[in-house]
Design an enzyme around this catalytic site. Structure first.
Site, PDB file in Angstrom:
ATOM      1  N   SER A  94      -4.534  -3.428   2.313  1.00 27.42           N
ATOM      2  CA  SER A  94      -4.541  -4.083   3.474  1.00 27.42           C
ATOM      3  C   SER A  94      -3.547  -3.667   4.614  1.00 27.42           C
ATOM      4  O   SER A  94      -3.594  -2.678   4.805  1.00 27.42           O
ATOM      5  CB  SER A  94      -4.461  -5.493   2.967  1.00 27.42           C
ATOM      6  N   HIS A 126     -11.887  -8.499  -1.099  1.00 31.79           N
ATOM      7  CA  HIS A 126     -10.611  -7.804  -0.627  1.00 31.79           C
ATOM      8  C   HIS A 126      -9.394  -7.516  -1.764  1.00 31.79           C
ATOM      9  O   HIS A 126      -8.515  -6.982  -1.536  1.00 31.79           O
ATOM     10  CB  HIS A 126      -9.750  -8.742   0.639  1.00 31.79           C
ATOM     11  N   ASP A 163     -15.805  -6.822   1.405  1.00 36.04           N
ATOM     12  CA  ASP A 163     -14.212  -6.713   2.103  1.00 36.04           C
ATOM     13  C   ASP A 163     -14.405  -7.050   3.439  1.00 36.04           C
ATOM     14  O   ASP A 163     -15.230  -6.819   4.168  1.00 36.04           O
ATOM     15  CB  ASP A 163     -13.677  -5.434   1.555  1.00 36.04           C
TER      16      ASP A 163
END
Length: 295
Positions: free
Chosen positions: A107, A272, A245
């Site tokens: 991320s 995610h 995601d």
């Protein structure tokens, strides 16, 4: 697969006059240096998902970035800058004498990994870009598409609260909660390391760099785009993402097309966090990549 274990070492590293806490699992020259998401999250969720890989002959290193977890928490907003975080990563690598590493960024940690690779390419054996993007303006377009799936009335309500600055309204928060369960972690019960990290979130770095939530980018990274620079990367890259995601497969595909040597794997039942949502699918992909690029 993943399990919570105590680190073999907990090390203090000084950065910019502040103390960082670094966690190390295992030993050896094959180092997986993990950069967690946020910004502003402790590293628990990523550290505890990957620490067990010491059983596979890897040394796994993670750290609480400045402002998070057990590290110092200054309140100077000027510190929440990606260039300063790049220097922080390099300080940790040198302080622990890690040599060339396999750099894993998840991320926000993926944006940081990309930025780090621009300035320190010779420090990397490989790079693993997990559930991340190389182009935040494109991500913002994708997030509008995900928000749109809630329906036009809900989107209008969200836009109204965003315009008025009433993001704490129960209506708005209900929409964000639904988006989180669709696109951040699709498990009914979120793993303890995830809830622990989220429960200790420092919103100072997060709001300064990203914005008020996962689906509204208005911070100092809102125009960040490194696809052009990524074209110069020569290290092998593994890109992973989930079909659902928030940082979508379309974003992952843009990175793959920009890179010279990249493999892309999309996990169909994940959002995610494939390392929690589909660990039996995720870890073999990661381990195969690392095995092929040892040394």
């Amino acid at each position: 697969m993943w399990r919570e274990i105590e680190p073999d070492q907990q090390i203090n590293v000084e950065v910019d006059g502040h103390n960082l806490v670094v966690y190390s699992f295992g030993e050896g020259d094959e180092v997986l240096l993990c950069l967690n998401g946020g910004p502003g999250l402790p590293c628990d969720y990523l550290r505890d998902a990957h620490g067990w890989l010491k059983d596979k002959g890897l040394r796994v290193v993670a750290f609480d970035q400045l402002g998070t977890g057990a590290s110092d928490r200054p309140e100077d907003p000027s510190l929440w800058d990606i260039t300063r975080y790049v220097a922080e990563v390099e300080t940790v690598r040198q302080a622990l004498d890690l040599g060339r590493v396999h750099l894993l960024g998840h991320s926000w940690g993926g944006w940081l990994a990309i930025e780090y690779a621009i300035y320190h390419p010779h420090a990397l054996k490989t790079m693993i870009l997990e559930n991340t993007v190389g182009d935040i303006p494109h991500l913002s377009q994708e997030l509008e598409r995900l928000r749109g799936a809630l329906g036009s009335e809900t989107v209008a309500m969200m836009q109204r609260h965003e315009a008025m600055g009433t993001l704490d309204h129960p209506q708005y928060q209900a929409a964000i909660t639904l988006l989180n369960y669709r696109h951040v972690c699709r498990l009914d019960e979120w793993p303890a390391p995830v809830t622990r990290s989220l429960g200790d979130w420092n919103m100072g770095p997060y709001t300064t760099m990203q914005g008020p939530n996962e689906f509204l980018y208005v911070g100092n990274l809102k125009n960040w785009n490194r696809l052009q620079e990524m074209a110069d990367f020569t290290m092998p890259v593994l890109i992973t993402t989930g079909q659902h995601d928030e940082l979508t497969p379309a974003c992952a595909m843009r990175m793959k097309m920009a890179l010279k040597d990249a493999a892309l794997h999309v996990f169909p039942n994940s959002s995610h966090m494939p390392f929690y949502e589909e660990p039996h699918a995720y870890f073999p992909v990661l381990l195969d990549f690392l095995q092929r690029h040892r040394g």
